[in-house]
Design a protein around this motif. Structure first.
Motif, mmCIF file in Angstrom:
data_model
loop_
_atom_site.group_PDB
_atom_site.id
_atom_site.type_symbol
_atom_site.label_atom_id
_atom_site.label_comp_id
_atom_site.label_asym_id
_atom_site.label_seq_id
_atom_site.Cartn_x
_atom_site.Cartn_y
_atom_site.Cartn_z
ATOM 1 N N ASP A 164 0.773 -1.102 0.011
ATOM 2 C CA ASP A 164 0.137 -0.072 0.001
ATOM 3 C C ASP A 164 0.883 1.270 -0.062
ATOM 4 N N ASP A 165 0.355 2.428 -0.438
ATOM 5 C CA ASP A 165 0.916 3.567 -0.404
ATOM 6 C C ASP A 165 0.605 4.232 1.197
ATOM 7 N N PHE A 166 1.728 4.843 1.726
ATOM 8 C CA PHE A 166 1.153 5.219 3.134
ATOM 9 C C PHE A 166 1.502 6.937 3.150
ATOM 10 N N GLU A 167 0.895 7.661 3.866
ATOM 11 C CA GLU A 167 1.333 8.870 4.513
ATOM 12 C C GLU A 167 1.073 9.154 5.916
ATOM 13 N N THR A 185 5.644 10.360 3.212
ATOM 14 C CA THR A 185 4.725 9.733 2.115
ATOM 15 C C THR A 185 5.563 8.545 1.521
ATOM 16 N N SER A 204 4.115 2.705 -2.681
ATOM 17 C CA SER A 204 4.237 1.204 -2.848
ATOM 18 C C SER A 204 5.520 0.639 -3.078
ATOM 19 N N GLU A 224 -5.511 2.188 9.635
ATOM 20 C CA GLU A 224 -6.257 2.619 8.351
ATOM 21 C C GLU A 224 -6.158 4.323 8.451
ATOM 22 N N LYS A 225 -6.767 4.958 7.354
ATOM 23 C CA LYS A 225 -6.713 6.111 6.897
ATOM 24 C C LYS A 225 -7.397 7.006 8.379
ATOM 25 N N CYS A 284 -1.956 7.606 10.799
ATOM 26 C CA CYS A 284 -1.993 7.316 9.410
ATOM 27 C C CYS A 284 -2.903 8.535 8.557
ATOM 28 N N ASN A 306 -3.276 9.065 5.312
ATOM 29 C CA ASN A 306 -3.681 8.406 4.132
ATOM 30 C C ASN A 306 -3.247 7.182 3.933
ATOM 31 N N ARG A 307 -3.967 6.213 3.323
ATOM 32 C CA ARG A 307 -3.398 4.987 2.886
ATOM 33 C C ARG A 307 -4.251 4.663 1.553
ATOM 34 N N SER A 365 -5.156 1.347 -0.544
ATOM 35 C CA SER A 365 -4.627 -0.065 -0.562
ATOM 36 C C SER A 365 -4.654 -0.741 -2.022
#
Length: 352
Positions: free
Chosen positions: A194-197, A253, A256, A277-278, A296, A298-299, A301
């Motif tokens: 996943d992308d994470f912020e 940020t 993936s 989770e977001k 978190c 933003n995420r 998935s």
């Protein structure tokens, strides 16, 4: 004059005798071992033996709790002797190596499977790299090989040569085989990260040498800030306004494709954040001499990496696996001539 000629002739005879003796001993090794009629040189055996020492010691440590002392190799462990196990493993390794070189010779990648010719290639490669170094040319990899590292380098190169030629046995991978491998392994190998912020406060108080009161004070501020986080006030905003916390605040940020690289520098934070989770925020955590508070922001998935994106890598893995099977099959069928008692004796004598 006659005396001088006689003395000269005696010197020649002595030289011939000495040279003959040297050749006799050099060519009559105490190791009487052949693989497919190829004589195994003493040094070749000893190098393979040394490469298996660690595996054998670990086996006896794990199975018997053995201590590696001067007596270890000849000690009896329920009927198992380390030097004999080492000899057996060495023979297996030599069979594997000779299988690789026999296949390579058949395909024209090398001219000989003989150890003496391996040494010539080894010396030539080191000379070539030394010449490149002196000329200031770019050298890829090591500037000089040891014999063991050159063996690894060359066998790896031979594997690539074999696997890259789709005309070789087993190297044409069907789309069905590729898909089957993908489906069987997608839950472990092909899940896209996943992308994470993230925003987080991290205080490594043990490394900073903070005293108990200082840690307690910072922790109190982190708890107060965590209580105020809501849809309007983020951790990033609140901690940036707190004099005690702002110097420990980070914002990251992580896309993936970057996750593996980022894990090397902030793996502790990601291990905690992976469950968020977001919009979610952790409690204040105190782990291994460090305080954490992570939100978190933003995420994004993702599901699995599409088959088409990994098809080439899958085919490469399948070819390498099939190559290993071909080598193993060849090793099982190689003719080996040896006196096992003599091999055990030679192994015991040459363990250092």
């Amino acid at each position: 004059m006659k005396k001088k000629i006689t003395f000269f002739m005696i010197c020649i005879v002595l030289l011939i005798l000495v040279s003959g003796s040297f050749l006799f001993f050099k060519n009559n090794s105490s190791l009487k071992l052949e693989i497919s009629s190829v004589k195994i040189h003493d040094d070749e055996y000893i190098n393979a033996m040394n490469s298996k020492k660690y595996d054998v010691t670990q086996y006896f440590i794990e199975k018997y709790g053995a201590k590696i002392t001067n007596e270890f190799w000849e000690k009896d462990f329920n009927g198992e002797y380390p030097y004999k196990v080492l000899a057996d493993k060495t023979l297996e390794e030599l069979l594997r190596i000779h299988s690789i070189y026999e296949i390579a010779k058949e395909e024209g990648y090398v001219d000989s499977v003989e150890y003496k010719d391996f040494i010539i290639r080894f010396d030539d490669e080191n000379k070539k790299r030394e010449e490149s170094r002196k000329k200031g040319e770019t050298i890829y990899g090591l500037s000089k090989f040891t014999e063991a590292l050159f063996l690894e380098y060359e066998t790896d190169k031979l594997q690539k040569s074999y696997c890259n030629d789709l005309n070789n046995e087993g190297m044409k991978i069907s789309s069905d085989d590729g898909r089957r491998y993908y489906d069987e392994n997608k839950d472990t190998l092909f899940i896209k990260n996943d992308d994470f912020e993230l925003s987080f406060v991290k205080v490594y108080y043990e490394s900073l040498g903070l005293n108990e009161e200082e840690v307690k004070d910072i922790k109190s501020h982190m708890v107060e800030v965590s209580k105020k986080v809501d849809d309007i006030n983020s951790l990033l905003y609140l901690a940036s306004k707190d004099e005690k916390l702002k110097d420990y605040l980070s914002h990251e940020t992580i896309l993936s494709a970057e996750l593996s690289a980022k894990a090397k520098v902030m793996g502790d934070v990601l291990d905690i954040a992976i469950e968020l989770e977001k919009g979610e925020i952790t409690q204040v955590l105190d782990q291994n001499g460090c305080l954490y508070l992570i939100q978190c922001i933003n995420r994004v998935s993702y599901d699995y990496i599409p088959y088409e994106e990994v098809k080439d890598n899958i085919n490469k893995v399948l070819r390498e696996n099939l190559y290993d099977e071909i080598v193993e099959e060849r090793a099982r069928n190689l003719a080996i001539s040896n006196d096992i008692d003599n091999i055990y004796k030679f192994t015991k004598k040459n363990i250092k």
